[in-house]
Design a protein around this motif. Structure first.
Motif, mmCIF file in Angstrom:
data_model
loop_
_atom_site.group_PDB
_atom_site.id
_atom_site.type_symbol
_atom_site.label_atom_id
_atom_site.label_comp_id
_atom_site.label_asym_id
_atom_site.label_seq_id
_atom_site.Cartn_x
_atom_site.Cartn_y
_atom_site.Cartn_z
ATOM 1 N N ASP A 5 5.200 -23.901 8.534
ATOM 2 C CA ASP A 5 5.570 -22.541 8.952
ATOM 3 C C ASP A 5 7.063 -22.293 8.785
ATOM 4 O OD1 ASP A 5 3.299 -22.682 11.802
ATOM 5 O OD2 ASP A 5 2.948 -22.061 9.724
ATOM 6 N N LEU A 6 7.862 -23.258 9.247
ATOM 7 C CA LEU A 6 9.311 -23.084 9.180
ATOM 8 C C LEU A 6 9.783 -23.023 7.734
ATOM 9 C CD1 LEU A 6 12.029 -22.854 10.591
ATOM 10 C CD2 LEU A 6 12.142 -25.343 10.653
ATOM 11 N N ALA A 7 9.256 -23.893 6.887
ATOM 12 C CA ALA A 7 9.645 -23.879 5.475
ATOM 13 C C ALA A 7 9.319 -22.533 4.833
ATOM 14 C CB ALA A 7 8.937 -25.015 4.734
ATOM 15 N N ARG A 8 8.156 -21.978 5.157
ATOM 16 C CA ARG A 8 7.761 -20.677 4.602
ATOM 17 C C ARG A 8 8.732 -19.579 5.039
ATOM 18 N NH1 ARG A 8 3.137 -20.369 6.773
ATOM 19 N NH2 ARG A 8 3.810 -19.101 8.543
ATOM 20 N N GLU A 9 9.116 -19.590 6.323
ATOM 21 C CA GLU A 9 10.028 -18.561 6.824
ATOM 22 C C GLU A 9 11.429 -18.717 6.237
ATOM 23 O OE1 GLU A 9 7.093 -16.683 8.352
ATOM 24 O OE2 GLU A 9 9.153 -15.916 8.541
ATOM 25 N N ILE A 10 11.838 -19.949 5.967
ATOM 26 C CA ILE A 10 13.140 -20.188 5.333
ATOM 27 C C ILE A 10 13.128 -19.616 3.914
ATOM 28 C CG2 ILE A 10 14.637 -21.996 4.395
ATOM 29 C CD1 ILE A 10 13.884 -23.684 6.856
ATOM 30 N N ARG A 11 12.045 -19.856 3.177
ATOM 31 C CA ARG A 11 11.951 -19.310 1.812
ATOM 32 C C ARG A 11 11.971 -17.786 1.833
ATOM 33 N NH1 ARG A 11 8.039 -23.453 1.447
ATOM 34 N NH2 ARG A 11 6.343 -21.928 1.541
ATOM 35 N N ALA A 23 13.028 -25.163 0.336
ATOM 36 C CA ALA A 23 12.512 -25.731 1.590
ATOM 37 C C ALA A 23 10.999 -25.919 1.526
ATOM 38 C CB ALA A 23 12.876 -24.828 2.762
ATOM 39 N N ASP A 24 10.541 -27.091 1.922
ATOM 40 C CA ASP A 24 9.119 -27.367 2.063
ATOM 41 C C ASP A 24 8.934 -28.291 3.267
ATOM 42 O OD1 ASP A 24 9.121 -29.676 -0.777
ATOM 43 O OD2 ASP A 24 10.036 -29.834 1.202
ATOM 44 N N LYS A 25 7.695 -28.685 3.522
ATOM 45 C CA LYS A 25 7.426 -29.507 4.700
ATOM 46 C C LYS A 25 8.195 -30.817 4.658
ATOM 47 C CE LYS A 25 3.520 -31.802 5.311
ATOM 48 N NZ LYS A 25 2.108 -32.155 5.583
ATOM 49 N N GLN A 26 8.296 -31.418 3.476
ATOM 50 C CA GLN A 26 8.987 -32.701 3.360
ATOM 51 C C GLN A 26 10.477 -32.565 3.679
ATOM 52 O OE1 GLN A 26 6.743 -31.560 1.038
ATOM 53 N NE2 GLN A 26 5.131 -32.938 1.797
ATOM 54 N N ARG A 27 11.076 -31.470 3.210
ATOM 55 C CA ARG A 27 12.503 -31.290 3.483
ATOM 56 C C ARG A 27 12.740 -31.018 4.968
ATOM 57 N NH1 ARG A 27 16.054 -27.898 -0.691
ATOM 58 N NH2 ARG A 27 15.179 -29.604 -1.920
#
Length: 426
Positions: A5-11, A23-27
């Motif tokens: 969720d956080l990675a999606r909102e950052i993108r 940004a993705d889950k791994q990062r």
């Protein structure tokens, strides 16, 4: 909000600016559990994703500008150990269920905690404690103590297998403290056991880069040590928090914690270790005169006899440690040749049983060789450190070697460098 969720909102925050974010889950996981600092743009996107005003973002103080960081320290009090232990255990459970992002604790909160510890008398433990639960007898406590002792003295390569057992043992002790019925002697032993186990679990987390969890376990141990009237153990746990602060490039916080810890501990060996860590923190700030004073005090205190055995948590301290850490402090102060000599002397004094420490010492030696522009010797030391760390399962030592990689990239044709870089990348 999950990592996905956080990675999606950052993108999305980047896209609103006509930009792209990787940004993705791994990062997100690297930011969350491996101590990796997001770049300036990513921190701005994180703030926007979490609904935080942009003016709050201070990239230099990551992660302490995040909401809630620093508000997780339970104040010391007669009834605080069980809540503090539960808070530490909760951080592990929430990590496994991926329900948290980061619960870092600010340097100011840690120094305040250390000040409270130093200025507060330990809590008197009198009478029987009753929580409506079943009686906790001395035989059970003796079994738990024996089990703890056998698990926590294992060599590093075995601890990677026993770590879950130690976690479970701490949970059991916490349950007994919180819900059992016991007399004063048993109460003291339970709190001493909780402090020791919390310290051990904290080091497991620290070695794997789980810094938020490590600090919570050490803080929980501090509560138990304070309730059990063990000042030296309390100083040990503050010393661990200070070591972590230095490791995370916050020597000012480390020095603040250590100065307060030194005011409340008595055993010479304990004071020697704290002075040694203080010297490292002062050297990182370029304070030469204060660093040399602390190193002199550490060396002197190690030779002082108190008539009592050294506490278990610092019984390992020896001339080898003083020599190598003195060398590291001098390295930070720019006295490279003397530093190199001390580090080499310390390595020679170290017994074979301390493999992890030897691996860490080798990384210090590699750094000193690099500073002396001796890349071939540096590569040999770093490669040996990496092989030891991989064999015994010491991820913190592996991280130290990886931190040296940028310095080695300037010597691509030097013997040993290509092999080192290849093994680090594997």
């Amino acid at each position: 909000m999950t990592g996905v969720d956080l990675a999606r909102e950052i993108r999305r925050a980047a896209e609103r600016r006509g930009l792209r974010s990787g940004a993705d889950k791994q990062r997100v996981n690297k930011w969350e559990t491996h101590g990796v600092t997001p770049d300036v743009d990513s921190q701005i996107y994180i703030a926007e994703a979490l609904g935080i005003p942009a003016e709050v973002v201070d990239p230099r103080s990551w992660p302490y500008w995040l909401p809630g960081t620093g508000g997780m320290v339970i104040p010391l009090g007669p009834a605080s150990p069980a809540p503090a232990l539960r808070e530490a255990l909760r951080t592990t459970m929430e990590r496994s269920s991926r329900r948290t992002f980061l619960t870092a604790i600010s340097g100011s909160a840690l120094v305040t905690l250390a000040s409270t510890w130093a200025s507060t008398e330990t809590w008197a433990l009198t009478g029987e404690t009753t929580h409506g639960g079943k009686a906790v007898g001395e035989e059970l406590v003796a079994l738990l103590e024996e089990t703890s002792a056998r698990l926590t003295v294992q060599a590093t390569e075995q601890r990677q297998h026993t770590a879950p057992l130690i976690d479970a043992l701490l949970t059991t002790v916490t349950d007994l403290i919180e819900g059992g019925r016991y007399n004063q002697p048993v109460k003291l032993r339970l709190h001493a056991l909780a402090a020791h186990l919390a310290q051990t679990v904290g080091w497991h987390r620290f070695d794997h880069g789980l810094h938020a969890e490590a600090s919570q376990y050490w803080i929980a141990g501090l509560h138990s040590a304070h309730t059990g009237s063990d000042r030296d153990m309390g100083a040990a746990l503050l010393g661990d928090l200070a070591y972590q602060a230095s490791w995370r490039d916050d020597p000012r916080t480390a020095a603040g914690i250590l100065e307060r810890a030194l005011s409340g501990t008595r055993h010479p060996a304990a004071r020697s270790l704290l002075q040694l860590r203080l010297a490292r923190a002062l050297a990182a700030q370029g304070e030469r005169r204060a660093t040399l004073r602390a190193l002199t005090a550490a060396e002197h205190l190690l030779d002082v006899s108190s008539g009592e055995p050294a506490p278990v948590w610092c019984a390992w301290l020896a001339d080898a440690d003083v020599a190598v850490d003195s060398g590291q402090a001098l390295l930070d102060l720019g006295d490279t040749r003397r530093a190199h000599q001390l580090i080499r002397e310390g390595q020679q004094l170290l017994p074979p049983s301390r493999a992890k420490t030897y691996g860490v010492f080798l990384t210090y030696q590699a750094r000193s060789h690099l500073d002396l522009r001796e890349p071939e010797r540096a590569a040999a030391a770093a490669l040996e450190a990496l092989q030891i760390a991989q064999r015994i399962g010491a991820p913190r030592c592996v991280s130290l070697v990886r931190d040296l990689v940028p310095s080695f990239e300037a010597y691509p044709g030097v013997q040993g460098v290509e092999e080192l870089l290849g093994q680090v990348a594997a």
